[in-house]
Design a protein around this motif. Structure first.
Motif, PDB file in Angstrom:
ATOM      1  N   TYR A 144      40.439  39.980  28.685  1.00 46.73           N
ATOM      2  CA  TYR A 144      40.743  39.355  29.975  1.00 46.73           C
ATOM      3  C   TYR A 144      41.618  40.259  30.850  1.00 46.73           C
ATOM      4  N   GLY A 145      41.453  41.536  30.710  1.00 53.02           N
ATOM      5  CA  GLY A 145      42.218  42.470  31.548  1.00 53.02           C
ATOM      6  C   GLY A 145      43.440  42.989  30.815  1.00 53.02           C
TER       7      GLY A 145
ATOM      8  N   LYS B 210      42.816  33.571  37.556  1.00 55.21           N
ATOM      9  CA  LYS B 210      41.532  34.286  37.605  1.00 55.21           C
ATOM     10  C   LYS B 210      41.593  35.421  38.645  1.00 55.21           C
TER      11      LYS B 210
ATOM     12  N   GLU C 151      43.769  38.179  37.409  1.00 52.88           N
ATOM     13  CA  GLU C 151      43.045  38.973  36.403  1.00 52.88           C
ATOM     14  C   GLU C 151      42.268  40.088  37.118  1.00 52.88           C
ATOM     15  N   LEU C 152      41.670  39.730  38.244  1.00 54.04           N
ATOM     16  CA  LEU C 152      40.931  40.738  39.022  1.00 54.04           C
ATOM     17  C   LEU C 152      41.898  41.798  39.572  1.00 54.04           C
TER      18      LEU C 152
ATOM     19  N   THR D 293      43.061  44.072  36.869  1.00 54.10           N
ATOM     20  CA  THR D 293      41.992  44.963  36.395  1.00 54.10           C
ATOM     21  C   THR D 293      41.768  46.097  37.396  1.00 54.10           C
TER      22      THR D 293
ATOM     23  N   VAL E 196      34.474  46.763  37.298  1.00 53.26           N
ATOM     24  CA  VAL E 196      34.758  45.323  37.350  1.00 53.26           C
ATOM     25  C   VAL E 196      33.471  44.529  37.130  1.00 53.26           C
TER      26      VAL E 196
ATOM     27  N   LYS F   3      33.557  42.440  33.816  1.00 49.73           N
ATOM     28  CA  LYS F   3      33.916  41.054  34.169  1.00 49.73           C
ATOM     29  C   LYS F   3      32.691  40.277  34.619  1.00 49.73           C
ATOM     30  N   LYS F   4      31.578  40.537  33.958  1.00 54.35           N
ATOM     31  CA  LYS F   4      30.322  39.887  34.337  1.00 54.35           C
ATOM     32  C   LYS F   4      30.479  38.370  34.437  1.00 54.35           C
TER      33      LYS F   4
ATOM     34  N   GLN G  94      32.973  36.526  34.997  1.00 54.49           N
ATOM     35  CA  GLN G  94      33.877  36.003  36.031  1.00 54.49           C
ATOM     36  C   GLN G  94      33.228  35.992  37.411  1.00 54.49           C
TER      37      GLN G  94
ATOM     38  N   TYR H  80      33.003  38.050  39.936  1.00 52.56           N
ATOM     39  CA  TYR H  80      33.783  38.449  41.111  1.00 52.56           C
ATOM     40  C   TYR H  80      32.848  39.064  42.151  1.00 52.56           C
TER      41      TYR H  80
ATOM     42  N   GLU I   8      42.770  32.015  27.491  1.00 48.33           N
ATOM     43  CA  GLU I   8      42.195  33.324  27.819  1.00 48.33           C
ATOM     44  C   GLU I   8      43.213  34.456  27.769  1.00 48.33           C
TER      45      GLU I   8
END
Lengths: 165, 441
Positions: free
Chosen positions: A47-48, A117, A120-121, A124, A140, A144-145, A147, A149, B368
């Motif tokens: 998760y990053g 969330k 997290e982006l 990353t 990304v 992060k498929k 998620q 984004y 998570e």
């Protein structure tokens, strides 16, 4: 030990209350990347960026009674709520930490407005900040498929980072 | 140009005390083992200063890396032909397993803290820059070294491959738990790896365990828990680690203050300046560090002399445990008292916490935060381990932290500064929360 613990207390004090372990992890990482003097070591995880050192240190602060952790049941998982205690505040004052309060407050209060969330982006994106923008986007999308984004989300992440620098 | 891998004409077999045999069938792996960067791992102990507590713990990063490779090879045998597993990833997995610790330096935990560097960064450099390892990997294609580095760094898009080397039940952990138990001689750390490997299954995102193997995994989690408290968090090892860090910290300080060294710290020079190259890093190993510690016993600085002598002759600090009350009401005063008695608390009064150690406990699916261990249920669904296992759930909720205050006890008992020392002792040893536990291994 102690100065690193105290820095986390200062950061938490500046943030007010932080809801969610993932959010806390990302706030500390982003703050560190934005040059706040934090020491926790991060590596990339599912998760990053994630720091086991931060997880342990937070547990230590809870067991010393300097931070409260409230566990709340959510659908399929638990959520944790963190706040500084009075004793934590006293300890922080005793430590007389050299802490950039104004910058920290600006960064943490802003980050705390966003979802875990989105953070997290942002974290990353920052993790790959030595790569060109297009490569970061590709990373990304690949990593992060699930998620989902969008490019707009990524632009927003970069705007947030720029505004906090 | 891509040269590729060849099968060795004859399989090479290494004897290994943990796995019995380690089988090498690929020229690529055989040649990686022969590189100077990999051979360097023979000169770096797997458990750093633990040999001062458990005298058998002399095994090296080399032994461990070979063990991780062997476990990975056996996982791949189980996965071969199953859905989600792509056999063309085999050499990527084996190379990553073998090289996952290639960037570790001597006593890396303390070294990294003092010199603000990290072994993951060096690992990437050794794999992707101009080294013998890189030359060997390039035979598989120009992108292959980068792919290996990405797997080790956990940023490779194939999450299954990443999980086989870095997850909460992976080849790395399964080797070090068994190997460290074997060499320290403790009776913890044993679990049925054969069973775990047999019930391990590939999925799109991670390696999971068939639910019928839950008890074998419980045993693994229990072993991990016991090894952490009995070996990895051992207070005597932590005392040695504290002294080691303080030696490096002292040398750094002396250099900043312009001290003229009898034995110049040549090997550390560029690390002080922050201009270190990969070659500088590769020149460091434990024999080099020990040489300096030997020489610095005769340095014209009483603190450095004393700390080196303590480390080499195992005259370690003793410790007490403490609580919130101590930190709020006594900590500042205690430091003042040390100064009054002419002892620098920066070097002789040290708090060490569990978060200062490079080990982790099992963390179930906490929002998570980290990927937990998943069981594959008969209906094809995945369930997080602690939701099915009461035993794991109980351990996951246990206290995982502690703090210790290290100090030189024999100094407290020596003549001089009688009243100050008395006050120090009353602060260290009074109160319910402060006891002086047994220290022997």
């Amino acid at each position: 030990m102690l100065p690193d613990h105290a820095k986390l207390l200062a950061l938490l004090q500046d943030a007010g209350e932080v809801v969610g372990r993932k959010k806390w992890q990302k706030i500390v990482y982003i703050s560190k990347k934005l040059q706040l003097p934090l020491q926790e070591k991060y590596t990339y995880h599912m998760y990053g960026p994630y720091s086991e050192e931060l997880s342990m240190r937070t547990e230590e602060l809870c067991s010393l009674g300097f931070v409260t952790e409230i566990k709340e049941a959510k659908a399929g998982y638990y959520q944790y709520r963190y706040q500084l205690t009075e004793e934590g505040d006293t300890f922080l004052q005793n430590m007389q930490l050299d802490w950039p309060r104004r910058e920290a407050k600006k960064i943490t209060s802003r980050l705390n407005e966003y979802s875990a969330k989105f953070l997290e982006l942002v974290s990353t994106v920052l993790y790959f900040d030595e790569l060109p923008k297009e490569d970061v986007k590709e990373k990304v999308h690949k990593l992060k498929k699930s998620q989902n984004y969008s490019d707009e989300d990524m632009e927003e992440a970069w705007q947030l980072i720029d505004s906090l620098k | 140009m891509k040269e590729g891998n060849r099968k060795l004409q004859e399989e090479k077999v290494f004897k290994d005390p943990v796995h019995r045999y380690i089988h090498i069938r690929d020229e690529l792996i055989w040649d990686l083992i022969g590189t100077r960067e990999f051979q360097r791992l023979r000169r770096i102990r797997q458990l750093g200063t633990t040999f001062l507590t458990f005298h058998g713990a002399e095994h090296t990063r080399f032994n461990h890396s070979m063990g991780v490779y062997e476990i990975m090879r056996r996982i791949i045998e189980v996965f071969d032909g199953r859905p989600h597993w792509q056999q063309e990833e085999r050499l990527l997995c084996l190379s990553a397993a073998l090289l996952h610790d290639i960037g570790h330096g001597p006593y890396s935990h303390s070294f990294e803290k003092v010199f603000q560097t990290d072994h993951e960064w060096w690992t990437r450099k050794i794999i992707t820059e101009d080294t013998e390892v890189n030359q060997v990997l390039r035979r598989m294609g120009d992108n292959f070294p980068q792919d290996v580095a990405d797997v080790i760094e956990k940023t490779h898009p194939n999450k299954l491959v990443v999980s086989m080397i870095s997850s909460q039940i992976d080849a790395d952990r399964m080797d070090y738990l068994q190997r460290d138990a074997y060499y320290t001689g403790v009776s913890y750390g044993h679990f049925d790896m054969e069973r775990i490997l047999r019930v391990m299954r590939p999925t799109e995102d991670q390696a999971v365990i068939k639910n019928t193997g839950m008890h074998a995994v419980e045993d693994y989690i229990m072993s991990r828990y016991q090894m952490y408290w009995q070996v990895y968090f051992h207070p005597v090892t932590r005392s040695a680690e504290v002294i080691l860090s303080k030696i490096l910290q002292r040398v750094k300080k002396l250099r900043e203050d312009g001290h003229t060294f009898f034995q110049q710290p040549y090997h550390f020079q560029r690390f002080f300046e922050g201009t270190q190259t990969l070659e500088d890093y590769l020149c460091l190993d434990e024999s080099v560090i020990t040489y300096y510690f030997q020489m610095w016993q005769f340095e014209d600085d009483s603190i450095l002399q004393d700390l080196c002598e303590r480390f080499l002759n195992r005259r370690l600090f003793k410790f007490v445990e403490f609580s919130q009350n101590f930190l709020l009401n006594k900590w500042t005063r205690l430091q003042e008292l040390f100064r009054e008695a002419g002892v620098d608390p920066d070097y002789y009064l040290v708090i060490d916490s569990s978060s200062d150690l490079p080990y982790d406990f099992y963390r179930p699916g906490e929002e998570e935060e980290r990927m937990p261990i998943h069981l594959l249920m008969p209906n094809g669904r995945l369930r997080e381990l602690s939701r099915e296992s009461d035993l794991v759930e109980a351990i996951s909720g246990k206290k995982r932290t502690d703090h210790k205050l290290y100090y030189p006890k024999e100094w407290l008992e020596s003549p001089g500064h009688k009243e100050t020392k008395q006050e120090i002792k009353s602060m260290l040893f009074s109160g319910n929360e402060q006891v002086e536990p047994e220290q022997e291994a």
